[in-house]
Motif scaffolding. Structure first.
Motif, PDB file in Angstrom:
ATOM      1  N   ALA A   1       0.033   7.883   3.224  1.00 18.83           N
ATOM      2  CA  ALA A   1      -0.841   7.672   4.380  1.00 18.83           C
ATOM      3  C   ALA A   1      -2.232   7.218   3.937  1.00 18.83           C
ATOM      4  O   ALA A   1      -2.842   6.346   4.575  1.00 18.83           O
ATOM      5  CB  ALA A   1      -0.939   8.958   5.195  1.00 18.83           C
ATOM      6  N   LEU A   2      -2.716   7.792   2.852  1.00 14.64           N
ATOM      7  CA  LEU A   2      -4.031   7.406   2.334  1.00 14.64           C
ATOM      8  C   LEU A   2      -4.021   5.956   1.874  1.00 14.64           C
ATOM      9  O   LEU A   2      -4.963   5.194   2.157  1.00 14.64           O
ATOM     10  CB  LEU A   2      -4.420   8.335   1.176  1.00 14.64           C
ATOM     11  CG  LEU A   2      -5.788   8.105   0.544  1.00 14.64           C
ATOM     12  CD1 LEU A   2      -6.903   8.298   1.565  1.00 14.64           C
ATOM     13  CD2 LEU A   2      -5.985   9.061  -0.637  1.00 14.64           C
ATOM     14  N   SER A   3      -2.946   5.556   1.187  1.00 11.44           N
ATOM     15  CA  SER A   3      -2.833   4.175   0.729  1.00 11.44           C
ATOM     16  C   SER A   3      -2.764   3.209   1.913  1.00 11.44           C
ATOM     17  O   SER A   3      -3.421   2.160   1.915  1.00 11.44           O
ATOM     18  CB  SER A   3      -1.591   4.009  -0.150  1.00 11.44           C
ATOM     19  OG  SER A   3      -1.704   4.771  -1.329  1.00 11.44           O
ATOM     20  N   LEU A   4      -1.972   3.563   2.918  1.00 13.65           N
ATOM     21  CA  LEU A   4      -1.844   2.704   4.090  1.00 13.65           C
ATOM     22  C   LEU A   4      -3.169   2.576   4.829  1.00 13.65           C
ATOM     23  O   LEU A   4      -3.564   1.473   5.240  1.00 13.65           O
ATOM     24  CB  LEU A   4      -0.769   3.256   5.029  1.00 13.65           C
ATOM     25  CG  LEU A   4      -0.567   2.496   6.350  1.00 13.65           C
ATOM     26  CD1 LEU A   4      -0.149   1.058   6.080  1.00 13.65           C
ATOM     27  CD2 LEU A   4       0.479   3.210   7.217  1.00 13.65           C
TER      28      LEU A   4
ATOM     29  N   GLU B   1      -7.892  -0.839   6.178  1.00 13.86           N
ATOM     30  CA  GLU B   1      -9.349  -0.941   6.242  1.00 13.86           C
ATOM     31  C   GLU B   1      -9.912  -2.036   5.343  1.00 13.86           C
ATOM     32  O   GLU B   1     -10.863  -2.732   5.704  1.00 13.86           O
ATOM     33  CB  GLU B   1      -9.984   0.402   5.854  1.00 13.86           C
ATOM     34  CG  GLU B   1      -9.738   1.522   6.840  1.00 13.86           C
ATOM     35  CD  GLU B   1     -10.226   2.867   6.333  1.00 13.86           C
ATOM     36  OE1 GLU B   1     -10.381   3.788   7.154  1.00 13.86           O
ATOM     37  OE2 GLU B   1     -10.438   3.016   5.102  1.00 13.86           O
ATOM     38  N   THR B   2      -9.331  -2.162   4.146  1.00 14.68           N
ATOM     39  CA  THR B   2      -9.958  -3.016   3.130  1.00 14.68           C
ATOM     40  C   THR B   2      -9.025  -4.049   2.500  1.00 14.68           C
ATOM     41  O   THR B   2      -9.490  -4.921   1.776  1.00 14.68           O
ATOM     42  CB  THR B   2     -10.538  -2.158   1.993  1.00 14.68           C
ATOM     43  OG1 THR B   2      -9.460  -1.535   1.263  1.00 14.68           O
ATOM     44  CG2 THR B   2     -11.474  -1.089   2.535  1.00 14.68           C
ATOM     45  N   GLY B   3      -7.724  -3.910   2.721  1.00 17.40           N
ATOM     46  CA  GLY B   3      -6.778  -4.789   2.052  1.00 17.40           C
ATOM     47  C   GLY B   3      -6.358  -4.283   0.691  1.00 17.40           C
ATOM     48  O   GLY B   3      -5.525  -4.881   0.016  1.00 17.40           O
ATOM     49  N   SER B   4      -6.922  -3.161   0.262  1.00 18.29           N
ATOM     50  CA  SER B   4      -6.592  -2.540  -1.020  1.00 18.29           C
ATOM     51  C   SER B   4      -6.299  -1.071  -0.772  1.00 18.29           C
ATOM     52  O   SER B   4      -6.851  -0.462   0.153  1.00 18.29           O
ATOM     53  CB  SER B   4      -7.764  -2.677  -1.998  1.00 18.29           C
ATOM     54  OG  SER B   4      -7.590  -1.836  -3.128  1.00 18.29           O
ATOM     55  N   ASP B   5      -5.428  -0.487  -1.600  1.00 19.08           N
ATOM     56  CA  ASP B   5      -5.138   0.937  -1.415  1.00 19.08           C
ATOM     57  C   ASP B   5      -6.017   1.828  -2.286  1.00 19.08           C
ATOM     58  O   ASP B   5      -5.757   3.012  -2.453  1.00 19.08           O
ATOM     59  CB  ASP B   5      -3.659   1.231  -1.668  1.00 19.08           C
ATOM     60  CG  ASP B   5      -3.208   0.869  -3.072  1.00 19.08           C
ATOM     61  OD1 ASP B   5      -4.041   0.411  -3.877  1.00 19.08           O
ATOM     62  OD2 ASP B   5      -2.007   1.027  -3.363  1.00 19.08           O
TER      63      ASP B   5
END
Length: 263
Positions: free
Chosen positions: A35-38, A43-47
């Protein structure tokens, strides 16, 4: 000469804090990490997690004093984050060194700030901007354009983000071994496997690269002449060559091989 402390940190996502901040109490660790990665990709395009959600699992350093050069990882393999942080900031208080990093202003130091805040770490010497030592008003670790902390990436880019370069790229350009097949992307996998020592070893190679770039920087800016530059390189070579640490020996051998091809 004043002491010089070249350092680097390795981190993993702080799942416990992410769960607390975002209300994910019902999620498992694996689901919380996903969930944090998603969330970050949206938000930024990066995890890549926000700075405050990086848990420090290793801090490695090269300490150069007038008489010696030392390479090590702070604390012990089983030390918790708070212990690593307190040891790091205690060392700054003890040696009052010039700090040297690669992208330390953009990553390492903000992470350390947030994590020290989380754990209530005493870091008075680091934060002193003249309140306790008047000389620190003009030579402190916080101000971007003072050289108590030298972020080599930031300085070499002329403080222009579009000119930033990766540590591995500049290392290879200068004939240094660079990452030697490792990358920060594998740190979480190593951490989950319980391989903290492997993470510390990897981090130590990063600080060796950074230290050698720093020596070249000091030569360029006139703080080392050619003889002193060669001496400090030879000093480090002896430490690596005579070490019982296999990753230091591997770095030395790769460095020597790269130098021989350039001669």
């Amino acid at each position: 000469m004043s002491a010089v402390l070249v350092f680097d940190i390795e981190t993993v996502p702080d799942i416990a804090s992410a769960r607390q901040v975002y209300g994910w109490q019902e999620l498992s660790d694996q689901d919380c990490l996903a969930a944090l990665s998603l969330k970050r990709r949206i938000e930024t395009g990066s995890d890549f997690p926000k700075h405050f959600l990086h848990q420090v699992v290793a801090i490695s350093a090269v300490l150069k004093t007038a008489d010696d050069v030392k390479i090590w990882s702070i604390g012990e393999v089983d030390d918790n984050e708070a212990s690593l942080l307190q040891r790091f900031f205690d060392g700054i208080g003890r040696f009052q060194p010039t700090l040297v990093t690669w992208n330390g202003g953009g990553f390492d130091l903000p992470v350390l700030h947030y994590r020290a805040l989380k754990h209530g770490i005493n870091a008075q010497a680091y934060w002193d901007m003249g309140d306790f030592n008047r000389e620190r008003k003009w030579h402190n670790y916080i101000s971007r354009y003072q050289f108590a902390h030298i972020d080599l990436m930031d300085v070499m880019a002329g403080y222009q983000p579009r000119a930033n370069a990766k540590l591995d790229e500049i290392s290879l350009m200068l004939g240094l071994p660079g990452k030697m097949g490792l990358s920060g992307a594998g740190v979480l996998e190593q951490y989950l496997a319980g391989d903290i020592q492997g993470i510390r070893d990897y981090c130590e190679l990063d600080v060796i690269n950074t230290y050698l770039i720093y020596l070249r920087f000091q030569l360029m800016r006139g703080w080392l002449d050619q003889a002193a530059y060669q001496h400090t390189q030879a000093e480090l070579t002896e430490v690596l060559k005579n070490s019982t640490h296999s990753h230091w020996q591997a770095y030395h051998q790769a460095w020597q091989a790269m130098q021989s091809t350039q001669n």
